[in-house]
Design a protein around this motif. Structure first.
Motif, PDB file in Angstrom:
ATOM      1  N   LEU A 280      39.053 -22.274  34.534  1.00 38.91           N
ATOM      2  CA  LEU A 280      40.182 -21.726  34.755  1.00 38.91           C
ATOM      3  C   LEU A 280      41.717 -22.544  34.822  1.00 38.91           C
ATOM      4  O   LEU A 280      42.458 -22.055  34.561  1.00 38.91           O
ATOM      5  CB  LEU A 280      39.931 -20.729  36.208  1.00 38.91           C
ATOM      6  N   GLU A 281      41.413 -23.449  35.665  1.00 40.74           N
ATOM      7  CA  GLU A 281      42.476 -24.669  35.772  1.00 40.74           C
ATOM      8  C   GLU A 281      42.933 -25.011  34.223  1.00 40.74           C
ATOM      9  O   GLU A 281      44.129 -25.071  33.858  1.00 40.74           O
ATOM     10  CB  GLU A 281      42.105 -25.643  36.325  1.00 40.74           C
ATOM     11  N   ALA A 282      42.032 -25.092  33.264  1.00 42.65           N
ATOM     12  CA  ALA A 282      42.466 -25.343  31.820  1.00 42.65           C
ATOM     13  C   ALA A 282      43.478 -24.430  31.221  1.00 42.65           C
ATOM     14  O   ALA A 282      44.097 -24.682  30.524  1.00 42.65           O
ATOM     15  CB  ALA A 282      41.185 -25.849  31.200  1.00 42.65           C
ATOM     16  N   ARG A 283      43.329 -23.156  31.781  1.00 41.14           N
ATOM     17  CA  ARG A 283      44.074 -22.021  31.201  1.00 41.14           C
ATOM     18  C   ARG A 283      45.404 -21.752  31.763  1.00 41.14           C
ATOM     19  O   ARG A 283      46.229 -21.104  31.571  1.00 41.14           O
ATOM     20  CB  ARG A 283      43.212 -20.561  31.209  1.00 41.14           C
ATOM     21  N   ALA A 284      45.650 -22.452  33.090  1.00 41.02           N
ATOM     22  CA  ALA A 284      46.855 -22.139  33.718  1.00 41.02           C
ATOM     23  C   ALA A 284      47.880 -22.861  33.413  1.00 41.02           C
ATOM     24  O   ALA A 284      47.950 -23.959  32.889  1.00 41.02           O
ATOM     25  CB  ALA A 284      46.466 -22.582  35.347  1.00 41.02           C
ATOM     26  N   LEU A 285      49.036 -22.257  33.894  1.00 44.55           N
ATOM     27  CA  LEU A 285      50.511 -22.996  33.717  1.00 44.55           C
ATOM     28  C   LEU A 285      50.715 -23.899  35.004  1.00 44.55           C
ATOM     29  O   LEU A 285      50.648 -23.040  36.231  1.00 44.55           O
ATOM     30  CB  LEU A 285      51.524 -21.871  33.457  1.00 44.55           C
ATOM     31  N   PHE A 286      51.404 -24.834  34.887  1.00 42.21           N
ATOM     32  CA  PHE A 286      51.544 -25.748  36.192  1.00 42.21           C
ATOM     33  C   PHE A 286      52.868 -26.190  35.954  1.00 42.21           C
ATOM     34  O   PHE A 286      53.597 -26.091  35.084  1.00 42.21           O
ATOM     35  CB  PHE A 286      50.676 -26.804  36.166  1.00 42.21           C
ATOM     36  N   GLY A 287      53.382 -26.769  37.181  1.00 44.68           N
ATOM     37  CA  GLY A 287      54.947 -27.245  37.009  1.00 44.68           C
ATOM     38  C   GLY A 287      56.030 -26.558  36.590  1.00 44.68           C
ATOM     39  O   GLY A 287      56.028 -25.315  36.862  1.00 44.68           O
ATOM     40  N   GLN A 288      56.777 -27.143  35.684  1.00 40.85           N
ATOM     41  CA  GLN A 288      58.200 -26.345  35.258  1.00 40.85           C
ATOM     42  C   GLN A 288      57.498 -24.827  34.574  1.00 40.85           C
ATOM     43  O   GLN A 288      58.160 -23.883  34.662  1.00 40.85           O
ATOM     44  CB  GLN A 288      58.974 -27.248  34.450  1.00 40.85           C
ATOM     45  N   ASP A 289      56.457 -25.034  33.745  1.00 45.01           N
ATOM     46  CA  ASP A 289      56.006 -23.767  33.128  1.00 45.01           C
ATOM     47  C   ASP A 289      55.524 -22.679  34.233  1.00 45.01           C
ATOM     48  O   ASP A 289      55.952 -21.648  33.747  1.00 45.01           O
ATOM     49  CB  ASP A 289      54.754 -24.140  32.218  1.00 45.01           C
ATOM     50  N   ALA A 290      55.017 -22.951  35.155  1.00 46.29           N
ATOM     51  CA  ALA A 290      54.731 -22.103  36.121  1.00 46.29           C
ATOM     52  C   ALA A 290      56.018 -21.533  37.040  1.00 46.29           C
ATOM     53  O   ALA A 290      56.259 -20.360  37.230  1.00 46.29           O
ATOM     54  CB  ALA A 290      53.707 -22.781  37.406  1.00 46.29           C
ATOM     55  N   ARG A 291      56.858 -22.528  37.462  1.00 47.02           N
ATOM     56  CA  ARG A 291      58.090 -22.182  37.978  1.00 47.02           C
ATOM     57  C   ARG A 291      59.022 -21.092  36.951  1.00 47.02           C
ATOM     58  O   ARG A 291      59.532 -19.917  37.281  1.00 47.02           O
ATOM     59  CB  ARG A 291      59.092 -23.317  38.169  1.00 47.02           C
ATOM     60  N   THR A 292      58.860 -21.298  35.628  1.00 49.81           N
ATOM     61  CA  THR A 292      59.561 -20.385  34.663  1.00 49.81           C
ATOM     62  C   THR A 292      58.841 -19.011  34.448  1.00 49.81           C
ATOM     63  O   THR A 292      59.451 -18.062  34.350  1.00 49.81           O
ATOM     64  CB  THR A 292      59.576 -21.149  33.176  1.00 49.81           C
ATOM     65  N   PHE A 293      57.344 -19.248  34.444  1.00 52.77           N
ATOM     66  CA  PHE A 293      56.585 -17.806  34.457  1.00 52.77           C
ATOM     67  C   PHE A 293      56.794 -16.910  35.745  1.00 52.77           C
ATOM     68  O   PHE A 293      57.233 -15.800  35.715  1.00 52.77           O
ATOM     69  CB  PHE A 293      55.233 -18.290  34.215  1.00 52.77           C
ATOM     70  N   LEU A 294      56.932 -17.825  36.884  1.00 51.48           N
ATOM     71  CA  LEU A 294      56.965 -17.014  38.100  1.00 51.48           C
ATOM     72  C   LEU A 294      58.532 -16.555  38.357  1.00 51.48           C
ATOM     73  O   LEU A 294      58.612 -15.369  38.874  1.00 51.48           O
ATOM     74  CB  LEU A 294      56.710 -17.948  39.363  1.00 51.48           C
ATOM     75  N   GLY A 295      59.719 -17.194  37.805  1.00 53.91           N
ATOM     76  CA  GLY A 295      60.749 -16.971  37.738  1.00 53.91           C
ATOM     77  C   GLY A 295      61.049 -15.501  36.954  1.00 53.91           C
ATOM     78  O   GLY A 295      61.674 -14.562  37.363  1.00 53.91           O
ATOM     79  N   LYS A 296      60.466 -15.565  35.665  1.00 54.33           N
ATOM     80  CA  LYS A 296      60.483 -13.976  35.059  1.00 54.33           C
ATOM     81  C   LYS A 296      59.662 -12.948  35.789  1.00 54.33           C
ATOM     82  O   LYS A 296      60.249 -11.956  35.505  1.00 54.33           O
ATOM     83  CB  LYS A 296      59.671 -14.580  33.448  1.00 54.33           C
ATOM     84  N   CYS A 297      58.535 -13.376  36.241  1.00 52.61           N
ATOM     85  CA  CYS A 297      57.963 -12.076  36.945  1.00 52.61           C
ATOM     86  C   CYS A 297      58.971 -11.620  38.128  1.00 52.61           C
ATOM     87  O   CYS A 297      59.186 -10.445  38.279  1.00 52.61           O
ATOM     88  CB  CYS A 297      56.663 -12.700  37.802  1.00 52.61           C
ATOM     89  N   ALA A 298      59.675 -12.549  38.756  1.00 54.21           N
ATOM     90  CA  ALA A 298      60.472 -12.085  40.071  1.00 54.21           C
ATOM     91  C   ALA A 298      61.774 -11.326  39.327  1.00 54.21           C
ATOM     92  O   ALA A 298      62.099 -10.415  40.060  1.00 54.21           O
ATOM     93  CB  ALA A 298      60.966 -13.318  40.745  1.00 54.21           C
ATOM     94  N   ASP A 299      62.166 -11.930  38.284  1.00 46.80           N
ATOM     95  CA  ASP A 299      63.052 -11.199  37.877  1.00 46.80           C
ATOM     96  C   ASP A 299      63.028  -9.884  37.209  1.00 46.80           C
ATOM     97  O   ASP A 299      63.599  -8.864  37.424  1.00 46.80           O
ATOM     98  CB  ASP A 299      63.794 -11.942  36.489  1.00 46.80           C
ATOM     99  N   THR A 300      61.779  -9.209  36.823  1.00 48.16           N
ATOM    100  CA  THR A 300      61.232  -8.196  36.479  1.00 48.16           C
ATOM    101  C   THR A 300      61.384  -7.604  37.229  1.00 48.16           C
ATOM    102  O   THR A 300      61.576  -6.343  37.455  1.00 48.16           O
ATOM    103  CB  THR A 300      60.021  -8.483  35.523  1.00 48.16           C
ATOM    104  N   LEU A 301      60.862  -7.823  38.609  1.00 44.00           N
ATOM    105  CA  LEU A 301      60.507  -6.940  39.866  1.00 44.00           C
ATOM    106  C   LEU A 301      62.091  -6.753  40.404  1.00 44.00           C
ATOM    107  O   LEU A 301      62.401  -5.412  41.001  1.00 44.00           O
ATOM    108  CB  LEU A 301      60.070  -7.648  40.952  1.00 44.00           C
ATOM    109  N   ARG A 302      63.061  -7.409  40.158  1.00 48.57           N
ATOM    110  CA  ARG A 302      64.504  -7.324  40.569  1.00 48.57           C
ATOM    111  C   ARG A 302      65.102  -6.271  39.716  1.00 48.57           C
ATOM    112  O   ARG A 302      66.020  -5.436  39.908  1.00 48.57           O
ATOM    113  CB  ARG A 302      65.243  -8.416  40.652  1.00 48.57           C
TER     114      ARG A 302
END
Length: 143
Positions: free
Chosen positions: A121-143
């Motif tokens: 599972l870890e091999a498929r995950a986004l980490f660091g800046q990629d994770a922050r960018t992804f989570l930011g887009k998720c949060a923006d969609t919710l807003r």
């Protein structure tokens, strides 16, 4: 609080312990790696505003030097998904959370099986800046 709403009674002490337990994340002598699926990040247990704040909080944890937080996007082929939440403490103990309680595994073969699953599972995950960018887009969609 929302995750306990279906259980009758006062949850104040449980919530306080969960919040207090998070303080260990700031102990730099300990290291953590968390994996979340996009589905878990987006699960609408609370309203969109609260979920956006929670998602922002997850993104902020990626800045801690002792915390690796990975997000597995829905578009990433992962193969079979784990049916339960599991935690690996080290190479000697793993736990699996069920709706009826927690199972503790100490047999090296069981722990190794969970370590291997985590690695896939870890091999498929986004980490660091990629994770922050992804989570930011998720949060923006919710807003």
């Amino acid at each position: 609080r929302a995750s306990l709403a279906h259980i009758p009674g006062d949850h104040s002490k449980t919530i306080a312990k969960k919040v207090e337990r998070q303080q260990v994340l700031y102990d730099r002598s300990k290291r953590f790696t968390f994996l979340l699926t996009e589905q878990a990040v987006r699960w609408p247990l609370v309203g969109p505003d609260a979920l956006a704040v929670q998602t922002d909080h997850l993104a902020s944890l990626t800045h801690l030097p002792n915390v690796r937080l990975g997000v597995i996007p829905m578009t990433s082929p992962t193969g079979p998904a784990p049916l339960n939440t599991f935690t690996i403490y080290d190479d000697r103990i793993a736990t699996v959370e069920l709706t009826s309680g927690v199972m503790v595994f100490r047999d090296p073969r069981d722990v190794m099986g969970h370590l291997e699953e985590f690695g896939r599972l870890e091999a498929r995950a986004l980490f660091g800046q990629d994770a922050r960018t992804f989570l930011g887009k998720c949060a923006d969609t919710l807003r």
